[in-house]
Design a protein around this motif. Sequence first.
Motif, PDB file in Angstrom:
ATOM      1  N   ALA A 124     -10.153  -3.636 -10.534  1.00 33.76           N
ATOM      2  CA  ALA A 124     -10.507  -2.586  -9.572  1.00 33.76           C
ATOM      3  C   ALA A 124      -9.384  -1.588  -9.327  1.00 33.76           C
ATOM      4  CB  ALA A 124     -10.967  -3.208  -8.255  1.00 33.76           C
ATOM      5  N   CYS A 125      -8.623  -1.271 -10.366  1.00 36.58           N
ATOM      6  CA  CYS A 125      -7.646  -0.182 -10.268  1.00 36.58           C
ATOM      7  C   CYS A 125      -8.310   1.114 -10.723  1.00 36.58           C
ATOM      8  CB  CYS A 125      -6.428  -0.478 -11.140  1.00 36.58           C
ATOM      9  SG  CYS A 125      -5.463  -1.903 -10.576  1.00 36.58           S
ATOM     10  N   GLN A 150       0.828  -1.206   0.000  1.00 34.03           N
ATOM     11  CA  GLN A 150       0.000   0.000   0.000  1.00 34.03           C
ATOM     12  C   GLN A 150       0.860   1.252   0.000  1.00 34.03           C
ATOM     13  OE1 GLN A 150      -3.713  -0.333   2.491  1.00 34.03           O
ATOM     14  NE2 GLN A 150      -2.701  -2.182   3.255  1.00 34.03           N
ATOM     15  N   ASP A 193      -1.474  -6.997  -4.999  1.00 34.32           N
ATOM     16  CA  ASP A 193      -2.685  -6.340  -4.498  1.00 34.32           C
ATOM     17  C   ASP A 193      -2.342  -5.043  -3.769  1.00 34.32           C
ATOM     18  OD1 ASP A 193      -5.196  -5.694  -3.593  1.00 34.32           O
ATOM     19  OD2 ASP A 193      -5.544  -7.587  -2.558  1.00 34.32           O
ATOM     20  N   THR A 196     -12.127  -0.765 -13.678  1.00 35.93           N
ATOM     21  CA  THR A 196     -11.371   0.475 -13.488  1.00 35.93           C
ATOM     22  C   THR A 196     -12.364   1.617 -13.289  1.00 35.93           C
ATOM     23  OG1 THR A 196     -11.235   0.811 -15.885  1.00 35.93           O
ATOM     24  CG2 THR A 196      -9.382  -0.306 -14.820  1.00 35.93           C
ATOM     25  N   ASN A 226      -6.164  -0.733  -1.156  1.00 38.95           N
ATOM     26  CA  ASN A 226      -6.995   0.470  -0.963  1.00 38.95           C
ATOM     27  C   ASN A 226      -6.849   1.512  -2.058  1.00 38.95           C
ATOM     28  OD1 ASN A 226      -8.205  -0.348   1.509  1.00 38.95           O
ATOM     29  ND2 ASN A 226      -6.302   0.157   2.581  1.00 38.95           N
ATOM     30  N   VAL A 227      -6.297   1.152  -3.213  1.00 43.98           N
ATOM     31  CA  VAL A 227      -6.106   2.092  -4.323  1.00 43.98           C
ATOM     32  C   VAL A 227      -5.436   3.371  -3.803  1.00 43.98           C
ATOM     33  CG1 VAL A 227      -7.166   3.106  -6.382  1.00 43.98           C
ATOM     34  CG2 VAL A 227      -8.251   1.141  -5.285  1.00 43.98           C
ATOM     35  N   ALA A 273      -4.312  -5.943  -8.764  1.00 42.56           N
ATOM     36  CA  ALA A 273      -5.591  -5.475  -8.234  1.00 42.56           C
ATOM     37  C   ALA A 273      -5.403  -4.241  -7.346  1.00 42.56           C
ATOM     38  CB  ALA A 273      -6.269  -6.592  -7.430  1.00 42.56           C
ATOM     39  N   ARG A 274      -6.329  -3.299  -7.475  1.00 44.56           N
ATOM     40  CA  ARG A 274      -6.559  -2.215  -6.524  1.00 44.56           C
ATOM     41  C   ARG A 274      -5.354  -1.284  -6.340  1.00 44.56           C
ATOM     42  NH1 ARG A 274      -9.714  -5.487  -1.788  1.00 44.56           N
ATOM     43  NH2 ARG A 274      -7.754  -6.650  -1.750  1.00 44.56           N
TER      44      ARG A 274
END
Length: 624
Positions: A261-262, A190, A211, A293, A214-215, A238-239
């Motif tokens: 989910a980016c 993150q 992963d 996205t 939390n973007v 992902a993300r």
Amino acid sequence: MPAQRIFQFDTWQPGYAGSTVYVRDGSGALAAVFTDEALTQPAPNPQILIQTTDTAGVSYGKFAEPIYTAADYALDIDTTQQTGVQRLPLTTLAGQDASQAEVTATNGTVARPLAARAADVIRALDHGALDDTSTAANTATLQAAIGIAAAAGAGAVLVPAGTYQINAITIPQGVILTGAGRGATILVSQIADDVVTIAGDDAGLADLTLDGVNVVAGGIGIASQAVTGLILRHVQIARFATAMRHQGGFDHRYTDVSVYACAEGPRFLGDAAEDVGNTFTGLHWVGGKVSATTTGAAVAFEADDRPVDHNALVHVEILDNIGTAGITLVGAQFTTLERCAWEGNVNILSVEDCTNVDLPDREVISLRVLGGSMADGTIALDGLCQDIVFESVEIVGADFVMTTPVHNILLKNCTEYGARASGSEPRKLTRFRDIHRGGVIGLTTDGDPVVAWALTLNPGEVAMIEVRATGRALNNATEYAVYHTEQAARRPGATLPYDNRTTAFSIGSTVQGADSGATALIVADDSDDTTGTLTLYDIIGTFEDNEIITETGETTGSAQVNGALGFNAVALAGSTVSHVSETGGTASTWGGLSFAASGPEIQVKVDGDANDAVEWRVDCRVTI
């Protein structure tokens, strides 16, 4: 305690009848021996062999019962014969250093030290700890293992199944960080920076998930600059704020890569990037998907200050993206999208030129969309748009927004359901089907004309059909016919009645239905104040009764549909032009070659006579 059976005198041995056998341990002392494998029943040492004699008079000796020992042993027979040492089988290395013990692989021929064999595969756990809590330790372990592989010149670094928090890692030339499977090995980070930097050629990731959770703003899953042969196999990203960013690169190879989910998906950039980036070219991405996205493009090919060209996506799904574009091309050239599928996206595809006027190759040239499907979304086309072809694509409910494309956009052999064109240049969306040119072979056996070839014309289309045909009688050696003819045909425009007109329509403008989204070119308006009938060409979609229709672009004509579209039949235009009409024998009596109009179709017919079986070969070419 491990035991071994003393096998030498388990069976009858000739010449040893009544021999005395001493069992000695490694020091030469008498070893403890037993009659059971559990080593609970002591046996005498030495052992006196029992004896027997066969019919030939040969004597034999053996143990009276099986004998076991827990020691390495050697046999002393009658104090005159000694065997070599028989060692206990190795069942554990606990507390032992066996690194130099030599072993031979099954079916192998060369013995090698265990330490060398263990180094054949680089496992992350051999270089530190991995767990689900220690970010710094996990990062250090992975980087250490990667360093070992790099020092060896190349290799895979194996990461076991599990979820591991990491900071940034760098993968140098030739190293592939390889997990136990996508979704099994998960690297979590993150940080607001590049998480995995591919820093050398022929390096990459395989069989794992990366992963961002939390973007995090600024977080980039995978980054590289001018890397050749970057490898991604069975990887999920992902993300992250940005799934991937590659500033220049050559011949990347991706297999089954998924992005989920980016904020924005992969970005492939022609970018000098601190003087280490370069042209981006030669991507071959096969399989996988980009989904969900949220703000940027699902996949972006962008020429910044270097070209982007010769890249291909094959069988990649673009699903449920709500960002600025499904796939965006900014100045990208020679792009292929083969058997891809778009569904659930706000925007399917965006094409525009690069705005950097100092970049010579900055305009979109040659986009091939081959096969696959596009459903429900916007296809935005602007700029040069040279050689853009959609071929054999199923297009459902898509809106082609033709902003200011310089060249026509071709839909070749596409199947359309509810597709429409809008923008300032909707007429630059053109269509062609291979059926416009075709050859057939057929047989006539009577005097009735047979339709050899037919083509449906859309309202407003004008066609010139050129036909080359040959016929030969199969029951007569002299009868034949050769024809080369041309015929024009036209289908008048469709009519659309309206009422409640608020503003007059302009001839040559495009009208669009507010509910249906259908579009058409206005070529005539027979009006009486607020009511009238439009004559339309280039109709895409189906106008609905009572919907509001308005002009697109700068004109503002508007009214309400009052009924359904009216369609007119095809009519032949002018006379048939004959370049060649040659017959042999009595073929001059054949009906020969003719043209006919039937409803929406222009037809080519052939006819022999009732006395001949005639084989026809007909080749048609059409200009519409």
